[in-house]
Scaffold this motif. Structure first.
Motif, PDB file in Angstrom:
ATOM      1  N   CYS A  58       0.955  -1.270   0.148  1.00 46.99           N
ATOM      2  CA  CYS A  58       0.012  -0.064  -0.022  1.00 46.99           C
ATOM      3  C   CYS A  58       1.026   1.324   0.092  1.00 46.99           C
ATOM      4  O   CYS A  58       0.090   2.629  -0.240  1.00 46.99           O
ATOM      5  CB  CYS A  58      -0.975  -0.093   1.214  1.00 46.99           C
ATOM      6  SG  CYS A  58      -0.109  -0.035   2.721  1.00 46.99           S
ATOM      7  N   CYS A  96       0.635   6.498   3.225  1.00 42.43           N
ATOM      8  CA  CYS A  96       0.179   5.645   2.494  1.00 42.43           C
ATOM      9  C   CYS A  96      -1.519   5.802   2.855  1.00 42.43           C
ATOM     10  O   CYS A  96      -1.867   6.354   3.910  1.00 42.43           O
ATOM     11  CB  CYS A  96       0.446   4.258   2.782  1.00 42.43           C
ATOM     12  SG  CYS A  96       0.001   3.392   4.232  1.00 42.43           S
ATOM     13  N   MET A  98      -3.620   4.091   3.937  1.00 43.71           N
ATOM     14  CA  MET A  98      -4.204   3.450   5.402  1.00 43.71           C
ATOM     15  C   MET A  98      -3.287   4.455   6.527  1.00 43.71           C
ATOM     16  O   MET A  98      -3.729   3.793   7.506  1.00 43.71           O
ATOM     17  CB  MET A  98      -4.125   2.179   5.345  1.00 43.71           C
ATOM     18  CG  MET A  98      -4.739   1.599   4.434  1.00 43.71           C
ATOM     19  SD  MET A  98      -4.457  -0.376   4.547  1.00 43.71           S
ATOM     20  CE  MET A  98      -2.817  -0.529   4.472  1.00 43.71           C
ATOM     21  N   MET A 100      -0.463   3.829   7.663  1.00 41.17           N
ATOM     22  CA  MET A 100       0.494   3.138   8.472  1.00 41.17           C
ATOM     23  C   MET A 100       1.966   3.376   7.930  1.00 41.17           C
ATOM     24  O   MET A 100       2.910   3.398   8.663  1.00 41.17           O
ATOM     25  CB  MET A 100       0.236   1.368   8.166  1.00 41.17           C
ATOM     26  CG  MET A 100       0.400   0.797   6.668  1.00 41.17           C
ATOM     27  SD  MET A 100      -0.396  -0.680   6.294  1.00 41.17           S
ATOM     28  CE  MET A 100       0.811  -1.752   6.552  1.00 41.17           C
ATOM     29  N   TYR A 101       2.236   3.706   6.673  1.00 42.03           N
ATOM     30  CA  TYR A 101       3.702   4.290   6.426  1.00 42.03           C
ATOM     31  C   TYR A 101       3.747   5.652   6.170  1.00 42.03           C
ATOM     32  O   TYR A 101       2.702   6.332   5.698  1.00 42.03           O
ATOM     33  CB  TYR A 101       4.057   3.765   5.059  1.00 42.03           C
ATOM     34  CG  TYR A 101       3.989   2.074   5.084  1.00 42.03           C
ATOM     35  CD1 TYR A 101       4.873   1.261   5.816  1.00 42.03           C
ATOM     36  CD2 TYR A 101       3.315   1.338   3.960  1.00 42.03           C
ATOM     37  CE1 TYR A 101       4.858  -0.030   6.094  1.00 42.03           C
ATOM     38  CE2 TYR A 101       3.539  -0.057   3.911  1.00 42.03           C
ATOM     39  CZ  TYR A 101       4.308  -0.784   5.104  1.00 42.03           C
ATOM     40  OH  TYR A 101       4.303  -2.275   4.924  1.00 42.03           O
TER      41      TYR A 101
END
Ligand SMILES: [Cu+2]
Length: 108
Positions: A58, A96, A98, A100-101
């Protein structure tokens, strides 16, 4: 540690250059973003050059909220994103989809 050694982790990233009056910041996207923190110059038009290389996670779904950017990067290739000149002290964050990164660019 010898000074000529390169390391993926905590060494200062040498990913920012200025070419023909434009600042180029190179970011790799695969399983997260690298480098996670970039130091760039303020008050100069900037291009974020995001490179994917077999990126099927992602991190290819990139958002940069402060400039309203959102895109699905190709699995392999280079995507250039124009960033307006930033004020000194500004921090640009990429995420990203979502969240998370992430990566950050600090403008000084
Ligand atoms: Cu994600």
């Amino acid at each position: 540690m010898s000074s000529g050694e390169t390391s993926e982790s905590n060494t200062k990233a040498d990913n920012v250059s200025i070419i023909d009056g434009k600042q180029i910041i190179e970011i790799g996207a695969k399983g997260g973003y690298a480098p996670k923190v970039s130091i760039a110059k303020a008050n100069i038009p900037t291009i974020l050059r995001v490179q994917t290389r077999g990126t099927f996670d992602c991190s290819s779904a990139l958002t940069i909220p402060s400039i309203g950017y959102r895109a699905n990067l190709p699995p392999s290739g280079v995507t250039e994103i124009e960033i307006p000149a930033q004020k000194s002290g500004a921090t640009l964050q990429g995420l990203c989809a979502m969240g998370m990164y992430n990566f950050k660019v600090q403008f000084n």
